[in-house]
Design a protein around this motif. Structure first.
Motif: not given
Length: 186
Positions: A31-52
């Motif tokens: 079992t697990g629990d994850l709280r995290g962020s990726v910043s800056p982030v690229t999602v499927a080749g598109l750039d964004f500021d932050r993923l939480e």
């Protein structure tokens, strides 16, 4: 970002990740629990500021409690789950007042599209046979280009042949069984 052995597919993410991971249970029933962020982030080749994100899992499922993906002119929110038995998908992604001129997608279209959109997308089916349905509402859309009937713009722009089309509309798209169906109403 790599999800390790818990997911039956790689995640299309790149960026610096931070967060907290809590693991429990046995190796057979982790079992697990994850709280995290990726910043800056690229999602499927598109750039964004932050993923939480906030998610948890057990032997039966992975539950995405919250996902927030942000850029200067867009905030997308999502949630859902992957049931491991049968690899069943049930996810939803929403966004309101998306500024189309400032989106990471604006460069992909190679246009000067302006306006805003609201989006609701649902991913269902299975990992092997996913089904994506998306509904979008567009407002104050403006597509600069050559003069067309009903176009608007300044008299100087019209004289130079640089008028714009302004409109609103809706879009419904479904992708399933390797087939895309799109209905656009302007």
């Amino acid at each position: 970002a790599e999800a390790g052995p818990w997911l039956p597919f790689p995640l299309p993410l790149a960026g610096e990740a931070t967060g907290a991971l809590h693991l429990g249970g046995s190796l057979d029933e982790l079992t697990g629990d994850l709280r995290g962020s990726v910043s800056p982030v690229t999602v499927a080749g598109l750039d964004f500021d932050r993923l939480e994100t906030s998610l948890d899992w057990d032997a039966d499922r992975l539950r995405l409690r919250q996902l927030r993906l942000s850029a200067p002119a867009v905030l997308l929110a999502g949630s859902g789950e992957l049931l491991f038995a049968g690899e069943r998908l049930d996810f939803e992604l929403t966004g309101e007042r998306i500024d189309l001129a400032a989106l990471p997608l604006a460069g992909l279209a190679e246009t000067r599209l302006r306006g805003h959109a609201a989006l609701v997308a649902r991913l269902s089916g299975t990992v092997a046979e996913p089904r994506l349905a998306a509904d979008a509402e567009f407002g104050d859309l403006e597509l600069p280009g050559p003069g067309l009937a009903g176009s608007i713009g300044t008299p100087a722009a019209a004289a130079a042949g640089e008028t714009s089309q302004r409109f609103a509309g809706t879009l419904h798209a479904e992708l399933a069984d390797r087939r895309l169906a799109v209905a656009l109403d302007l």
